[in-house]
Design a protein around this motif. Structure first.
Motif, PDB file in Angstrom:
ATOM      1  N   ALA A  45       1.582 -11.090 -34.631  1.00 28.09           N
ATOM      2  CA  ALA A  45       2.854 -11.471 -34.000  1.00 28.09           C
ATOM      3  C   ALA A  45       3.223 -12.886 -34.427  1.00 28.09           C
ATOM      4  CB  ALA A  45       2.735 -11.378 -32.486  1.00 28.09           C
ATOM      5  N   GLY A  46       4.437 -13.056 -34.864  1.00 26.58           N
ATOM      6  CA  GLY A  46       4.886 -14.359 -35.334  1.00 26.58           C
ATOM      7  C   GLY A  46       5.248 -15.297 -34.193  1.00 26.58           C
ATOM      8  N   SER A  47       5.553 -16.512 -34.542  1.00 29.55           N
ATOM      9  CA  SER A  47       5.877 -17.531 -33.546  1.00 29.55           C
ATOM     10  C   SER A  47       7.212 -17.269 -32.858  1.00 29.55           C
ATOM     11  CB  SER A  47       5.890 -18.912 -34.191  1.00 29.55           C
ATOM     12  OG  SER A  47       6.884 -18.966 -35.199  1.00 29.55           O
ATOM     13  N   ARG A  48       8.019 -16.381 -33.404  1.00 27.23           N
ATOM     14  CA  ARG A  48       9.300 -16.049 -32.785  1.00 27.23           C
ATOM     15  C   ARG A  48       9.190 -14.824 -31.889  1.00 27.23           C
ATOM     16  NH1 ARG A  48      10.467 -17.321 -38.135  1.00 27.23           N
ATOM     17  NH2 ARG A  48      10.561 -15.132 -38.647  1.00 27.23           N
ATOM     18  N   SER A  49       7.990 -14.531 -31.407  1.00 23.76           N
ATOM     19  CA  SER A  49       7.761 -13.390 -30.525  1.00 23.76           C
ATOM     20  C   SER A  49       7.883 -13.805 -29.073  1.00 23.76           C
ATOM     21  CB  SER A  49       6.356 -12.812 -30.759  1.00 23.76           C
ATOM     22  OG  SER A  49       6.239 -12.332 -32.070  1.00 23.76           O
ATOM     23  N   LYS A  50       8.398 -12.883 -28.266  1.00 19.98           N
ATOM     24  CA  LYS A  50       8.601 -13.148 -26.846  1.00 19.98           C
ATOM     25  C   LYS A  50       8.075 -11.967 -26.042  1.00 19.98           C
ATOM     26  CE  LYS A  50      12.182 -13.987 -23.457  1.00 19.98           C
ATOM     27  NZ  LYS A  50      13.597 -14.093 -23.193  1.00 19.98           N
ATOM     28  N   GLY A  51       7.429 -12.263 -24.930  1.00 13.67           N
ATOM     29  CA  GLY A  51       6.927 -11.216 -24.051  1.00 13.67           C
ATOM     30  C   GLY A  51       8.069 -10.448 -23.410  1.00 13.67           C
ATOM     31  N   VAL A  52       7.941  -9.125 -23.371  1.00 11.67           N
ATOM     32  CA  VAL A  52       8.969  -8.268 -22.783  1.00 11.67           C
ATOM     33  C   VAL A  52       8.308  -7.158 -21.970  1.00 11.67           C
ATOM     34  CG1 VAL A  52      10.705  -8.713 -24.574  1.00 11.67           C
ATOM     35  CG2 VAL A  52       9.097  -6.840 -24.870  1.00 11.67           C
ATOM     36  N   GLU A  53       9.117  -6.451 -21.226  1.00 10.08           N
ATOM     37  CA  GLU A  53       8.654  -5.321 -20.421  1.00 10.08           C
ATOM     38  C   GLU A  53       8.578  -4.048 -21.264  1.00 10.08           C
ATOM     39  OE1 GLU A  53       7.752  -5.480 -17.177  1.00 10.08           O
ATOM     40  OE2 GLU A  53       8.089  -7.647 -17.267  1.00 10.08           O
ATOM     41  N   ARG A  54       7.824  -3.086 -20.765  1.00  8.97           N
ATOM     42  CA  ARG A  54       7.605  -1.827 -21.482  1.00  8.97           C
ATOM     43  C   ARG A  54       8.921  -1.111 -21.814  1.00  8.97           C
ATOM     44  NH1 ARG A  54       6.631   3.702 -20.460  1.00  8.97           N
ATOM     45  NH2 ARG A  54       4.913   4.524 -21.719  1.00  8.97           N
ATOM     46  N   ASP A  55       9.869  -1.081 -20.875  1.00  8.71           N
ATOM     47  CA  ASP A  55      11.125  -0.374 -21.131  1.00  8.71           C
ATOM     48  C   ASP A  55      11.914  -1.012 -22.266  1.00  8.71           C
ATOM     49  OD1 ASP A  55      11.615  -2.573 -19.381  1.00  8.71           O
ATOM     50  OD2 ASP A  55      13.528  -1.682 -18.781  1.00  8.71           O
ATOM     51  N   GLN A  56      11.816  -2.331 -22.425  1.00  7.53           N
ATOM     52  CA  GLN A  56      12.493  -3.005 -23.528  1.00  7.53           C
ATOM     53  C   GLN A  56      11.861  -2.618 -24.867  1.00  7.53           C
ATOM     54  OE1 GLN A  56      12.002  -6.874 -21.481  1.00  7.53           O
ATOM     55  NE2 GLN A  56      14.057  -7.288 -22.281  1.00  7.53           N
ATOM     56  N   VAL A  57      10.555  -2.438 -24.876  1.00  2.24           N
ATOM     57  CA  VAL A  57       9.857  -2.016 -26.093  1.00  2.24           C
ATOM     58  C   VAL A  57      10.272  -0.593 -26.463  1.00  2.24           C
ATOM     59  CG1 VAL A  57       7.596  -1.451 -27.041  1.00  2.24           C
ATOM     60  CG2 VAL A  57       7.911  -3.559 -25.788  1.00  2.24           C
ATOM     61  N   LEU A  58      10.288   0.287 -25.486  1.00  2.60           N
ATOM     62  CA  LEU A  58      10.699   1.666 -25.758  1.00  2.60           C
ATOM     63  C   LEU A  58      12.131   1.727 -26.283  1.00  2.60           C
ATOM     64  CD1 LEU A  58       9.120   3.430 -22.666  1.00  2.60           C
ATOM     65  CD2 LEU A  58       8.415   3.680 -25.059  1.00  2.60           C
ATOM     66  N   ARG A  59      13.009   0.943 -25.688  1.00  3.96           N
ATOM     67  CA  ARG A  59      14.405   0.910 -26.144  1.00  3.96           C
ATOM     68  C   ARG A  59      14.499   0.381 -27.568  1.00  3.96           C
ATOM     69  NH1 ARG A  59      17.538  -2.689 -22.494  1.00  3.96           N
ATOM     70  NH2 ARG A  59      15.755  -1.989 -21.448  1.00  3.96           N
ATOM     71  N   ALA A  60      13.773  -0.696 -27.859  1.00  6.95           N
ATOM     72  CA  ALA A  60      13.804  -1.272 -29.203  1.00  6.95           C
ATOM     73  C   ALA A  60      13.309  -0.266 -30.238  1.00  6.95           C
ATOM     74  CB  ALA A  60      12.959  -2.547 -29.248  1.00  6.95           C
ATOM     75  N   LEU A  61      12.216   0.425 -29.931  1.00  9.24           N
ATOM     76  CA  LEU A  61      11.706   1.439 -30.862  1.00  9.24           C
ATOM     77  C   LEU A  61      12.726   2.556 -31.063  1.00  9.24           C
ATOM     78  CD1 LEU A  61       7.999   1.636 -29.662  1.00  9.24           C
ATOM     79  CD2 LEU A  61       8.806   0.725 -31.853  1.00  9.24           C
ATOM     80  N   ALA A  62      13.379   2.985 -29.975  1.00  8.02           N
ATOM     81  CA  ALA A  62      14.391   4.042 -30.065  1.00  8.02           C
ATOM     82  C   ALA A  62      15.596   3.591 -30.881  1.00  8.02           C
ATOM     83  CB  ALA A  62      14.833   4.468 -28.665  1.00  8.02           C
ATOM     84  N   GLU A  63      15.876   2.285 -30.854  1.00 14.90           N
ATOM     85  CA  GLU A  63      17.015   1.749 -31.611  1.00 14.90           C
ATOM     86  C   GLU A  63      16.658   1.428 -33.050  1.00 14.90           C
ATOM     87  OE1 GLU A  63      18.297  -1.549 -29.220  1.00 14.90           O
ATOM     88  OE2 GLU A  63      19.212  -0.240 -27.722  1.00 14.90           O
ATOM     89  N   GLY A  64      15.426   1.704 -33.458  1.00 13.62           N
ATOM     90  CA  GLY A  64      15.056   1.542 -34.861  1.00 13.62           C
ATOM     91  C   GLY A  64      14.301   0.281 -35.219  1.00 13.62           C
ATOM     92  N   VAL A  65      13.906  -0.521 -34.232  1.00 14.33           N
ATOM     93  CA  VAL A  65      13.093  -1.707 -34.541  1.00 14.33           C
ATOM     94  C   VAL A  65      11.724  -1.212 -34.994  1.00 14.33           C
ATOM     95  CG1 VAL A  65      12.054  -3.810 -33.610  1.00 14.33           C
ATOM     96  CG2 VAL A  65      14.342  -3.118 -32.870  1.00 14.33           C
ATOM     97  N   ASP A  66      11.213  -1.800 -36.055  1.00 12.00           N
ATOM     98  CA  ASP A  66       9.927  -1.381 -36.602  1.00 12.00           C
ATOM     99  C   ASP A  66       8.769  -1.734 -35.679  1.00 12.00           C
ATOM    100  OD1 ASP A  66      11.028  -0.349 -38.942  1.00 12.00           O
ATOM    101  OD2 ASP A  66      10.858  -2.266 -39.996  1.00 12.00           O
ATOM    102  N   ALA A  67       7.799  -0.834 -35.611  1.00  7.29           N
ATOM    103  CA  ALA A  67       6.552  -1.106 -34.912  1.00  7.29           C
ATOM    104  C   ALA A  67       5.647  -1.876 -35.859  1.00  7.29           C
ATOM    105  CB  ALA A  67       5.881   0.197 -34.495  1.00  7.29           C
ATOM    106  N   CYS A  68       4.930  -2.845 -35.350  1.00 14.38           N
ATOM    107  CA  CYS A  68       3.990  -3.614 -36.161  1.00 14.38           C
ATOM    108  C   CYS A  68       2.980  -2.644 -36.782  1.00 14.38           C
ATOM    109  CB  CYS A  68       3.277  -4.644 -35.290  1.00 14.38           C
ATOM    110  SG  CYS A  68       1.904  -5.474 -36.116  1.00 14.38           S
ATOM    111  N   PRO A  69       2.782  -2.726 -38.100  1.00 12.45           N
ATOM    112  CA  PRO A  69       1.840  -1.809 -38.746  1.00 12.45           C
ATOM    113  C   PRO A  69       0.372  -2.123 -38.435  1.00 12.45           C
ATOM    114  CG  PRO A  69       2.797  -3.314 -40.362  1.00 12.45           C
ATOM    115  CD  PRO A  69       3.490  -3.577 -39.056  1.00 12.45           C
ATOM    116  N   GLN A  70       0.087  -3.285 -37.830  1.00 14.56           N
ATOM    117  CA  GLN A  70      -1.292  -3.628 -37.509  1.00 14.56           C
ATOM    118  C   GLN A  70      -1.679  -3.171 -36.103  1.00 14.56           C
ATOM    119  OE1 GLN A  70       0.486  -5.825 -39.598  1.00 14.56           O
ATOM    120  NE2 GLN A  70      -0.839  -4.980 -41.165  1.00 14.56           N
ATOM    121  N   CYS A  71      -0.858  -3.486 -35.102  1.00 13.27           N
ATOM    122  CA  CYS A  71      -1.232  -3.150 -33.718  1.00 13.27           C
ATOM    123  C   CYS A  71      -0.678  -1.814 -33.251  1.00 13.27           C
ATOM    124  CB  CYS A  71      -0.826  -4.277 -32.767  1.00 13.27           C
ATOM    125  SG  CYS A  71       0.964  -4.519 -32.588  1.00 13.27           S
ATOM    126  N   ARG A  72       0.270  -1.251 -33.949  1.00 13.62           N
ATOM    127  CA  ARG A  72       0.848   0.064 -33.697  1.00 13.62           C
ATOM    128  C   ARG A  72       1.242   0.321 -32.239  1.00 13.62           C
ATOM    129  NH1 ARG A  72       2.390   2.746 -38.164  1.00 13.62           N
ATOM    130  NH2 ARG A  72       3.226   3.880 -36.411  1.00 13.62           N
TER     131      ARG A  72
END
Length: 77
Positions: A41-68
């Protein structure tokens, strides 16, 4: 700094977030979703809630290939 002082400082830290969204240089667009504590995770990373992660993935944001995070969530998006 003494050992006791260091231990108090560590104990006072807030818990690490479970999920992170990493933004691009412009801070406008999300570039990766990470599991909290991901070494990649880069220095421009911010903690978010689970629903925000699910929404981001659904909107096409890439999942980190290391932590999946998509695999951790069981996401089928």
């Amino acid at each position: 700094m003494g050992l006791a002082e260091r231990q108090r400082g560590l104990a006072a830290r807030p818990p690490a977030p479970d999920w992170l969204i990493e933004r691009g240089r412009s801070q406008r667009n999300a570039v990766y979703v990470h599991v909290g504590g991901c070494w990649n995770a880069g220095s421009r990373s911010k903690g978010v809630e689970r629903d925000q992660v699910l929404r981001a993935l659904a909107e096409g944001v890439d999942a980190c290939p290391q932590c999946r995070p998509d695999t951790v969530l069981g996401s089928l998006v």
